[in-house]
Structures are given as structure tokens and as C-alpha cells.
Design a protein around this motif. Structure first.
Motif, PDB file in Angstrom:
ATOM      1  N   THR A  63       0.858  -1.192   0.000  1.00  0.00           N
ATOM      2  CA  THR A  63       0.000   0.000   0.000  1.00  0.00           C
ATOM      3  C   THR A  63       0.889   1.236   0.000  1.00  0.00           C
ATOM      4  O   THR A  63       1.961   1.234   0.614  1.00  0.00           O
ATOM      5  CB  THR A  63      -0.940   0.027   1.221  1.00  0.00           C
ATOM      6  N   PRO A  64       0.457   2.307  -0.664  1.00  0.00           N
ATOM      7  CA  PRO A  64       1.307   3.507  -0.756  1.00  0.00           C
ATOM      8  C   PRO A  64       1.686   4.103   0.593  1.00  0.00           C
ATOM      9  O   PRO A  64       2.823   4.544   0.777  1.00  0.00           O
ATOM     10  CB  PRO A  64       0.465   4.474  -1.574  1.00  0.00           C
ATOM     11  N   SER A  65       0.781   4.126   1.536  1.00  0.00           N
ATOM     12  CA  SER A  65       1.113   4.708   2.838  1.00  0.00           C
ATOM     13  C   SER A  65       2.149   3.853   3.567  1.00  0.00           C
ATOM     14  O   SER A  65       3.064   4.383   4.206  1.00  0.00           O
ATOM     15  CB  SER A  65      -0.142   4.865   3.693  1.00  0.00           C
ATOM     16  N   ASP A  66       2.020   2.532   3.465  1.00  0.00           N
ATOM     17  CA  ASP A  66       3.009   1.652   4.095  1.00  0.00           C
ATOM     18  C   ASP A  66       4.364   1.781   3.413  1.00  0.00           C
ATOM     19  O   ASP A  66       5.403   1.799   4.074  1.00  0.00           O
ATOM     20  CB  ASP A  66       2.548   0.201   4.044  1.00  0.00           C
ATOM     21  N   GLY A  68       5.575   4.377   1.863  1.00  0.00           N
ATOM     22  CA  GLY A  68       6.165   5.656   2.264  1.00  0.00           C
ATOM     23  C   GLY A  68       6.808   5.578   3.634  1.00  0.00           C
ATOM     24  O   GLY A  68       7.913   6.096   3.846  1.00  0.00           O
ATOM     25  N   MET A  69       6.133   4.916   4.556  1.00  0.00           N
ATOM     26  CA  MET A  69       6.686   4.762   5.902  1.00  0.00           C
ATOM     27  C   MET A  69       7.945   3.900   5.875  1.00  0.00           C
ATOM     28  O   MET A  69       8.935   4.205   6.548  1.00  0.00           O
ATOM     29  CB  MET A  69       5.646   4.140   6.834  1.00  0.00           C
TER      30      MET A  69
END
Length: 111
Positions: A63-66, A68-69
Motif C-alpha cells: 500500500t502507498p502509505s506503508d 512511504g513509511m
């Protein structure tokens, strides 16, 4: 075999490889005899192990948010581990805990 299944297998392999390098780094911290050897094992295999773990997680989560983190964690790890090793080496040298006969070149000897 679908691309998702292949990514899961590769991600699992990367997670195992990263965990193995972390284990090797931990064993090296206990087994190596002096500060300079311990600095080496605390930074190089440990950082590579964390990066392999993050790559494995990236392949598993997707997932994009994961992602990025995970990129932020990788950048932080790559920027702090060398600085921490430098500070530990400097403190050990200044406190006299480094066997200077092990050094190939000692630029700080005259200071």
C-alpha cells in the motif's frame, strides 16, 4: 503462479534473510573481542538486515502509505547507523578502550 504469489514468496525470503543477518549481527556483538570489531558487526550486517526486512515488508504490504513509511525508516536507518558507529568509535578511542596496535593508521596519535 501469479505475480502476487511470487511477490509474497520473494518477500518471505527477504524477511528470512534480513532476520538471519540481524541474528548474525547479534551473535557478532557477543562474540567479537574488541570495540572496533563490535562496531563493524553492529552496523554493516544489521543495516543490511533491516533493509532486507523493509524490502520484504514492502513486497508483502504494497500500500502507498506503508511503502512511504518503509522508505522513511530506511532513510533514517541509513543516515543514523554510520553516525552512531563513528561516535562509538570516537568515544572508545578517547577513553583508551581501543588497542592501538590493531590500527593500520592512527591519525589521532599526535593529538
Amino acid at each position: 503462479m501469479s505475480a502476487s504469489t511470487l511477490a509474497d514468496w520473494v518477500g518471505g525470503f527477504l524477511l528470512l534473510a534480513g532476520a538471519t543477518l540481524g541474528l548474525v549481527a547479534g551473535i557478532g556483538l557477543v562474540r567479537f573481542p574488541n570495540v572496533l570489531d563490535r562496531i563493524h558487526t553492529a552496523t554493516k550486517p544489521q543495516v543490511l538486515g533491516v533493509l532486507l526486512l523493509l524490502a520484504g515488508l514492502a513486497l508483502r504490504l504494497r500500500t502507498p502509505s506503508d511503502l512511504g513509511m518503509l522508505v522513511l525508516v530506511a532513510i533514517f536507518q541509513l543516515s543514523t547507523a554510520p553516525v552512531a558507529a563513528q561516535m562509538i568509535g570516537r568515544a572508545a578511542y578517547r577513553s583508551g578502550r581501543v588497542d592501538r596496535t590493531l590500527l593500520d593508521a592512527d591519525e589521532l596519535a599526535g593529538r
